[in-house]
Enzyme design. Sequence first.
Site, short mmCIF file in Angstrom:
data_model
loop_
_atom_site.label_atom_id
_atom_site.label_comp_id
_atom_site.label_asym_id
_atom_site.label_seq_id
_atom_site.Cartn_x
_atom_site.Cartn_y
_atom_site.Cartn_z
N ARG A 18 -0.09 3.10 -3.60
CA ARG A 18 0.40 1.97 -2.92
C ARG A 18 1.01 2.51 -1.64
O ARG A 18 1.21 2.18 -0.81
CB ARG A 18 1.40 1.25 -3.71
CG ARG A 18 0.53 0.40 -4.97
CD ARG A 18 1.56 -0.50 -5.52
NE ARG A 18 2.49 0.36 -6.47
CZ ARG A 18 3.71 -0.02 -7.01
NH1 ARG A 18 4.16 -1.15 -6.61
NH2 ARG A 18 4.38 1.04 -7.56
N ASN A 36 0.18 -3.22 -7.71
CA ASN A 36 -0.60 -2.98 -8.92
C ASN A 36 -0.95 -4.08 -9.45
O ASN A 36 -0.05 -5.16 -9.64
CB ASN A 36 0.18 -2.10 -9.60
CG ASN A 36 0.26 -0.72 -9.26
OD1 ASN A 36 -0.38 -0.14 -8.51
ND2 ASN A 36 1.42 0.01 -9.82
#
Length: 88
Positions: A18, A36
Amino acid sequence: MRRCYVTVTGRVQGVGMRMACASQAEQAGVAGWVRNRSDGSVEVVLEGEEGAVDGVLRWLYSGPPAARVDDVSVRTEDPQGEQGFHVR
């Protein structure tokens, strides 16, 4: 302008995906977000100039060094005026 909804599967959580994705998008001037998912995949929305979005998409096929990307699913959507890039 181009907008893509992307799902990345493999070993893509707990490997810095990320934050690295956000860095890639910000450097390319691409807006959107990354998060996520509970199934272990990573969900990404990219919006910006076509060449910039394509560059981030290419990066997603390998991800950061610790990642193992098994599949990248890309769906084109209508641009929605995203501003900035956010990690969710």
